[in-house]
Design a protein around this motif. Structure first.
Motif, PDB file in Angstrom:
ATOM      1  N   PRO A 123     -30.338 -25.985  29.055  1.00  0.00           N
ATOM      2  CA  PRO A 123     -31.467 -26.465  28.234  1.00  0.00           C
ATOM      3  C   PRO A 123     -31.145 -26.413  26.737  1.00  0.00           C
ATOM      4  CG  PRO A 123     -32.221 -24.943  29.933  1.00  0.00           C
ATOM      5  CD  PRO A 123     -30.728 -24.926  29.998  1.00  0.00           C
ATOM      6  N   LYS A 126     -29.524 -29.638  25.301  1.00  0.00           N
ATOM      7  CA  LYS A 126     -30.197 -30.924  25.532  1.00  0.00           C
ATOM      8  C   LYS A 126     -29.702 -31.954  24.509  1.00  0.00           C
ATOM      9  CE  LYS A 126     -34.814 -32.882  26.102  1.00  0.00           C
ATOM     10  NZ  LYS A 126     -34.552 -34.040  25.259  1.00  0.00           N
ATOM     11  N   ASP A 127     -29.332 -33.101  25.000  1.00  0.00           N
ATOM     12  CA  ASP A 127     -28.801 -34.216  24.176  1.00  0.00           C
ATOM     13  C   ASP A 127     -27.446 -33.896  23.548  1.00  0.00           C
ATOM     14  OD1 ASP A 127     -30.941 -35.900  24.744  1.00  0.00           O
ATOM     15  OD2 ASP A 127     -32.130 -35.079  23.098  1.00  0.00           O
ATOM     16  N   SER A 129     -24.567 -33.460  25.340  1.00  0.00           N
ATOM     17  CA  SER A 129     -23.664 -33.580  26.481  1.00  0.00           C
ATOM     18  C   SER A 129     -22.194 -33.650  26.052  1.00  0.00           C
ATOM     19  CB  SER A 129     -24.087 -34.830  27.240  1.00  0.00           C
ATOM     20  OG  SER A 129     -23.241 -35.129  28.259  1.00  0.00           O
ATOM     21  N   GLU A 137     -27.245 -37.971  25.944  1.00  0.00           N
ATOM     22  CA  GLU A 137     -28.125 -37.341  26.937  1.00  0.00           C
ATOM     23  C   GLU A 137     -27.326 -36.587  27.990  1.00  0.00           C
ATOM     24  OE1 GLU A 137     -30.591 -39.978  29.226  1.00  0.00           O
ATOM     25  OE2 GLU A 137     -31.608 -40.665  27.409  1.00  0.00           O
ATOM     26  N   GLN A 138     -27.942 -35.544  28.530  1.00  0.00           N
ATOM     27  CA  GLN A 138     -27.317 -34.855  29.654  1.00  0.00           C
ATOM     28  C   GLN A 138     -27.404 -35.732  30.905  1.00  0.00           C
ATOM     29  OE1 GLN A 138     -29.639 -31.187  29.551  1.00  0.00           O
ATOM     30  NE2 GLN A 138     -27.907 -30.124  28.607  1.00  0.00           N
TER      31      GLN A 138
END
Ligand SMILES: N[C@@H](CCC(=O)N[C@@H](CS)C(=O)NCC(=O)O)C(=O)O
Length: 215
Positions: A123, A126-127, A129, A137-138
């Motif tokens: 978490p 997030k974003d 990746s 984005e993941q």
């Protein structure tokens, strides 16, 4: 000379990539100062750190002429040339080839697999990746694939270490550094070598004797 006489490492204690540089610096016995870049707080994306490393990653090594060397591969090439006494990239042409080959392999199959699993699921990432200034984005499927690849990496590494003390040659080299950093960091996605990975266990136990591992 720019007025300082020591190397400075842009570092983040919890992250695996700067750990590779810290272990290498310790093995070489090189003195340096650490500058913490708080990745969790997004400090690597700040304008001031972007001016140091536009790729927004640690480690980065600041030399005393003001040059900044980024990427572990670059830092290792610099340190080996500047401090050749204890070779960490192989001694002979054949060894140099083997070390380059095995460190690339354990980075791709090991460290990148852990990064794929973690960066696509945590978490807090997030974003994030991928590293770098651009957000991505993941992708949950990549997290799953990353975990699968970690188990494949453990199997591969265990097979390579059968009857051997070190990954690439008969000495401790950067291939061992990358491999041990990958094995240790895999814990963040709850992957640990299994009892059948006995060669990894033997190798890891022996490496624990090296003070550099605590750097
Ligand atoms: N290929 C680079 C990778 C460096 C890298 O990915 N560093 C991570 C820490 S392990 C980082 O700076 N991450 C910043 C981020 O998460 O955006 C190297 O080996 O130096």
């Amino acid at each position: 000379m720019k007025g300082w006489d020591m190397l400075a490492l842009y570092d983040y204690t919890m992250a695996p990539s700067p750990r590779r540089a810290r272990i290498l610096l310790a093995e070489k016995g090189v003195q340096y100062t650490k500058v913490q870049i708080d990745l969790a707080a997004g400090e690597h994306l700040s304008p001031s750190f972007r001016a140091i490393n536009p790729a927004c990653t640690v480690p980065a090594l600041l030399l005393n002429d003001g040059t900044v060397i980024t990427e572990n591969a670059g830092i290792a090439a610099y340190l080996e040339a500047e401090y050749p006494e204890k070779p960490m990239l192989g001694r002979t042409p054949v060894e140099k080839g083997l070390v380059a080959s095995w460190s690339a392999r354990v980075e791709y199959e090991g460290l990148m697999a852990v990064a794929e699993a973690l960066r696509n699921s945590a978490p807090g990432l997030k974003d994030r990746s991928l590293t770098g200034a651009t957000n991505f984005e993941q992708v949950p499927a990549l997290a799953e694939r990353g975990v699968h690849r970690i188990w494949m990496f453990f199997d591969m590494l265990n097979a390579r270490l059968a009857g051997r003390d070190f990954v690439a040659t008969s000495d401790f080299t950067i291939a061992d550094i990358v491999a041990v950093v990958a094995v240790d960091f895999a814990r963040v996605v709850r992957c640990k070598p299994k009892p059948e990975h006995d060669n990894i266990a033997r190798w890891r136990t022996a490496l624990a004797e090296r003070p550099s591992l605590a750097a």
